[in-house]
Motif scaffolding. Sequence first.
Motif, short mmCIF file in Angstrom:
data_model
loop_
_atom_site.label_atom_id
_atom_site.label_comp_id
_atom_site.label_asym_id
_atom_site.label_seq_id
_atom_site.Cartn_x
_atom_site.Cartn_y
_atom_site.Cartn_z
N ASN A 182 0.85 -1.19 0.00
CA ASN A 182 0.00 0.00 0.00
C ASN A 182 0.88 1.24 0.00
OD1 ASN A 182 -1.60 2.27 1.22
ND2 ASN A 182 -3.21 0.70 1.16
N TRP A 183 0.75 2.05 -1.03
CA TRP A 183 1.62 3.21 -1.20
C TRP A 183 1.48 4.18 -0.04
CZ3 TRP A 183 1.05 8.47 -1.54
CH2 TRP A 183 2.14 9.18 -2.05
N LEU A 184 0.26 4.45 0.40
CA LEU A 184 0.03 5.43 1.45
C LEU A 184 0.61 4.97 2.78
CD1 LEU A 184 -1.26 8.07 2.36
CD2 LEU A 184 -3.40 6.81 2.76
N ILE A 185 0.37 3.70 3.12
CA ILE A 185 0.90 3.18 4.40
C ILE A 185 2.42 3.22 4.41
CG2 ILE A 185 1.11 1.10 5.81
CD1 ILE A 185 -1.74 0.40 5.08
N ALA A 186 3.04 2.81 3.31
CA ALA A 186 4.50 2.82 3.24
C ALA A 186 5.06 4.23 3.36
CB ALA A 186 4.96 2.17 1.93
N ARG A 187 4.42 5.22 2.73
CA ARG A 187 4.92 6.59 2.79
C ARG A 187 4.70 7.21 4.17
NH1 ARG A 187 6.50 4.37 -0.72
NH2 ARG A 187 7.00 5.01 -2.85
N LEU A 188 3.57 6.91 4.80
CA LEU A 188 3.35 7.41 6.16
C LEU A 188 4.38 6.86 7.13
CD1 LEU A 188 -0.56 7.28 6.45
CD2 LEU A 188 0.89 9.31 6.24
N ALA A 189 4.70 5.57 7.00
CA ALA A 189 5.73 4.98 7.86
C ALA A 189 7.08 5.63 7.62
CB ALA A 189 5.80 3.47 7.62
N THR A 190 7.38 5.94 6.36
CA THR A 190 8.64 6.60 6.04
C THR A 190 8.72 7.98 6.67
OG1 THR A 190 8.76 5.40 3.94
CG2 THR A 190 10.13 7.36 4.15
N VAL A 191 7.63 8.75 6.58
CA VAL A 191 7.59 10.09 7.17
C VAL A 191 7.79 10.01 8.69
CG1 VAL A 191 6.11 12.07 7.62
CG2 VAL A 191 6.19 11.07 5.34
N TYR A 192 7.09 9.06 9.34
CA TYR A 192 7.24 8.86 10.79
C TYR A 192 8.70 8.59 11.14
CZ TYR A 192 6.77 6.55 15.35
OH TYR A 192 6.91 6.19 16.65
N ILE A 193 9.31 7.66 10.43
CA ILE A 193 10.69 7.27 10.76
C ILE A 193 11.65 8.43 10.56
CG2 ILE A 193 12.60 5.82 9.97
CD1 ILE A 193 10.55 3.59 9.52
N GLU A 194 11.53 9.13 9.44
CA GLU A 194 12.46 10.21 9.16
C GLU A 194 12.31 11.37 10.13
OE1 GLU A 194 14.92 9.93 7.22
OE2 GLU A 194 14.27 7.96 6.51
#
Length: 396
Positions: A120-132
């Motif tokens: 899921n593109w949205l879930i993966a990008r939200l997790a990336t934003v959280y981590i960064e």
Amino acid sequence: MPDVSTTPMLPPAAPFFTRKRLQAIAVQLVFVAALIWVFYFLFSNTAANLARQGIASGFGFLGNRAGFDVSQSYIPFSNDSSYARAFWVAVVNTLVLSALGIVLATFLGFGLGLARVSRNWLIARLATVYIEIFRNIPLLLQLFFWYFAILRPLPGPRDSVSFGALAYLSNRGLVIPQPVLSQGGSIVASALILGFAGALFMALRARSIRQDTGHGRAVWYWWVLGLIGLPALALLLTGAELSFIVPELRGFNFVGGITLLPEMLAALLGLAFYISASIGEIVRSGIQGVPKGQYEAAAALGHSRLELMRFVVLPQAMRIIIPPLATQYLSLAKNTSLAAAIAFPEIISIVAGTTLTQTGQALETILLAMGFYVTVSLFIAAVMNFFNYRVLRNGQ
């Protein structure tokens, strides 16, 4: 008579004390002697300076009256208690914060790692934003954010945020119901521990059978039986009753229940969110380190995405995940010392702060704090090394 001409000739035994070996031993002895001299010099010089300034040395001060209060303590403590009691209060507070932080960071981190590799593109990008975001902001600044910007500005107890009239969040902290067991509660608690141990044993046995035969067995009912069925049976047999003391607002504060002070919540949230970001990246790298052939083979056998992750990918990824995961756990346990900046009563705040200021015995108090962190770190490292050994052995 054996034929001497055909008997293999063994080379002569080399002497043990060769010149090269004696030189190596001499160098090591000189190094050890120099190290001992350095430590002796530092110790004697420190002792002489303390005696010259009239500062007592030794740990006898631990038996003296502390004379200060602690905002949060999981064991009985008052200002009439000793410095030794204050040390154990700090130890328990730090261990509770470390344990809760490790549990919360692990759940968040593994969820983030799985989200990072999600389709899921949205879930993966939200997790990336959280981590960064959380990985690149200093931990001390995050502690200040949770404490001064989120928890301290909350309304007072009269206007607190209510969670179903059971829990309340205010600038005094989070108040939750307190479980209380009547007579026979120890038997119920023992049944719960026994049920957990039995369910864990059956889960490990099922995993061993799956590794040997390739056929898995459902173990969820063992968890239900162990964590719910067995304690419920103990409740019926002993007649014990489980009740909860629900917090009530009386005057300007809540009475009853368990209170987690804002300092505790801020430290817990700051540590968990900061470390979970790094754990998420560790889990992502471990999952992506599994060869693609394993994915394709599992998919060809008809496994679903969930089964593929649970039975194929994660067991292999754990060999990559555990070593750096242990480093993050060690980092979390040591970073609890930063909670002193928001007045959470942990080792640095109580032992290397208040106790040192009142007694003036810097060497002893700092040694106590250092000894605690070394002990905790070695224990975490030993536990994680054991898990790493088990994972590597099962993967052979």
